[in-house]
Structure formats: C-alpha cells, structure tokens
Write an enzyme that holds these catalytic residues in place. Structure first.
Site, PDB file in Angstrom:
ATOM      1  N   GLY A 183       5.051  -0.871   2.884  1.00  0.00           N
ATOM      2  CA  GLY A 183       4.227   0.284   2.566  1.00  0.00           C
ATOM      3  C   GLY A 183       5.007   1.579   2.455  1.00  0.00           C
ATOM      4  N   HIS A 218       0.813  -1.215   0.000  1.00  0.00           N
ATOM      5  CA  HIS A 218       0.000   0.000   0.000  1.00  0.00           C
ATOM      6  C   HIS A 218       0.846   1.265   0.000  1.00  0.00           C
ATOM      7  CE1 HIS A 218       0.835   0.637   4.320  1.00  0.00           C
ATOM      8  NE2 HIS A 218       0.742  -0.676   4.408  1.00  0.00           N
ATOM      9  N   ASP A 219       0.386   2.243  -0.759  1.00  0.00           N
ATOM     10  CA  ASP A 219       0.953   3.591  -0.771  1.00  0.00           C
ATOM     11  C   ASP A 219       2.356   3.679  -1.370  1.00  0.00           C
ATOM     12  OD1 ASP A 219      -1.288   4.923   0.811  1.00  0.00           O
ATOM     13  OD2 ASP A 219      -0.627   3.415   2.255  1.00  0.00           O
TER      14      ASP A 219
END
Length: 271
Positions: A138, A120-121
């Site tokens: 992340g 994520h991200d």
C-alpha cells in the site's frame, strides 16, 4: 458497445459506446469505462472505478476490489486508471483506503504483466513496465518511465523515482531515487545510474555525465545525506535533473536505498 451474452454488467455502470465486454466478465454499479477499452474475458471491474480509453484488460484481472486492509469499512474509495494501458492476466488493482487519501491511481501507457498486484492507495505514473508478479504494497508511488522486475516486492510507503529500474526477485524497502538502478535480494541496493534506460529515452551524453557526477557525490563519497544534498545543490544548482533527485531525497520518509561500491555499480553502465 459489444457485451457478450455471458457477461454481467450492472445497469448503473457507464460504458462508452464502443467498449467491448467479453465472455464471463463482471462490471459493477459504480464503474465507468471509456471508449475503445476492451475487457477480454473473465475480467472483474467493481467498486468506484474509472477506467479511461483504449485499455486492454486480460483474463482474470480484477480491478477495483476492496483494499486488503483491516481498517476498511466499505467506504466509497476509488480506483482511477488512465488511457492506453495493458493489464495482463490476473493483475489486481485494489481501491484505496480513507486513511490513504481515497484514491488508487494508474496513469497512461503502462504495461502491467501477469500477476502484478497494485495495492490500496498506490499512485503509478505513466509509461511504466511492471514485470510478472511484481507486487506493490500500500501507499507506493512510482514515477514515470520506471521499470520493476518480476517477482519483486515493494514495501509499503516506498517511492520509486522516474526513469528508475528495479531488478527482479528483490525486496525494495527504501526509496529508489530517479534515474538510478536497484537490485539485490531481500534489501535492494543502488547500482549506479540507469544509463542504458536513459539513453533509450533520449538523454544526451552530457545529461548522463552530469547525473553520474551527482550520483557519485550523493551516494559514493561517504557524506551524510543532508550534507551530500547541500554539496550537490552548490555544485549542480542549474541542473534540473539533479534538482529532481535532491527534491526526491529531501521528501523521503523511509530513507534512501544504499549504494554499493563504485566498481561494482559501474560494471555495465557503458554498455
């Protein structure tokens, strides 16, 4: 548009006319796929995901799944993938978190080999190579033309600069500046410039020579980071490549990977 009889494509998905969806693929409601992209077989694309043109997604890759983050509550965060990427078998690209800005992105012309994980991200640039089973935690940022070796893990919030090369089977826990090489066990270290890679990308001998001098000043002369940056700005104030390294260093939050000794780091720079 070619959709295999065994594939499941939600009526709300937006697919360009010449997209190919192979056997046993699953495409979710909020997915958009650009022209010329091929989902070969057993590919899952879900969530709020936008995939550009002429991409190849190989069997069992999973794009747009929810982030592996305990704070995620089902928010409509996104994955955006650009054009001309190759994602090999079992690649995973997770959508973002609200806390991280709501976007996981992959640029153009990247090659993600089998079992690569993009958490994520993450923000990936263009023309990257991530070898087999490279794993990004992340909030990681990777600049253009970087290479990440196989079985390498990158700690959350780490940045890897443009044209950097990270070896295989190592852990990256601090930032790797542009144009450099890093490798080595649990806590990777800098091993000089990525000189071979720079030459392959058309860097002149003069540019590489300047970068080597700047590298020595910044990482091998024993200066504290702030002092090294100040000295480098004074000595190389008209060199754009050096300025890119200095700007990168000034923005670090996790610190910069340490450099090994000069003799070891220069072993194969003349190859």
């Amino acid at each position: 548009m070619q959709i295999h009889a065994t594939a499941i494509v939600h009526p709300g998905a937006k697919l360009a006319e010449d997209v190919v969806v192979g056997p046993f693929c699953l495409v979710g409601e909020h997915v958009s796929i650009g022209k010329g992209t091929k989902l070969l077989s057993h590919v899952t694309v879900d969530g709020w995901t936008e995939i550009g043109e002429r991409n190849e997604l190989h069997p069992f890759s999973s794009i747009g799944g929810p982030p592996q983050h305990l704070g995620y509550k089902g928010e409509p965060t996104r994955v955006v993938i650009g054009d001309d990427n190759i994602l090999r078998e079992y690649v995973t690209v997770n959508r973002a978190t609200v806390q991280g800005g709501g976007l996981t992105s992959v640029g153009n012309k990247n090659f993600l080999m089998a079992y690569v994980h993009v958490a994520h991200d993450c923000r990936l640039g263009n023309q990257l190579i991530l070898a087999n089973a490279a794993s990004l935690a992340g909030h990681i940022t990777i600049g253009d033309h970087a290479i990440i070796g196989g079985l390498t893990g990158v700690h959350q919030f780490v940045r890897i600069g443009a044209y950097a090369m990270v070896g295989g089977c190592c852990g990256v826990v601090q930032d790797v500046p542009p144009f450099t090489r890093a490798a080595g066990g649990y806590r990777s270290k800098l091993y000089g410039l990525n000189s071979i890679g720079l030459r392959r990308h058309g860097f002149s001998g003069e540019r590489i020579s300047v970068l080597k001098k700047a590298y020595d000043l910044l990482f091998r002369q024993g200066h504290r980071s702030a002092e090294a940056i100040k000295l480098a700005r004074a000595e190389f104030n008209d060199q754009a490549d050096v300025a890119q390294i200095l700007t990168f260093m000034e923005a670090t939050k996790r610190g910069i990977s340490r450099s090994i000794g000069k003799d070891q780091g220069d072993e194969d720079e003349s190859a």
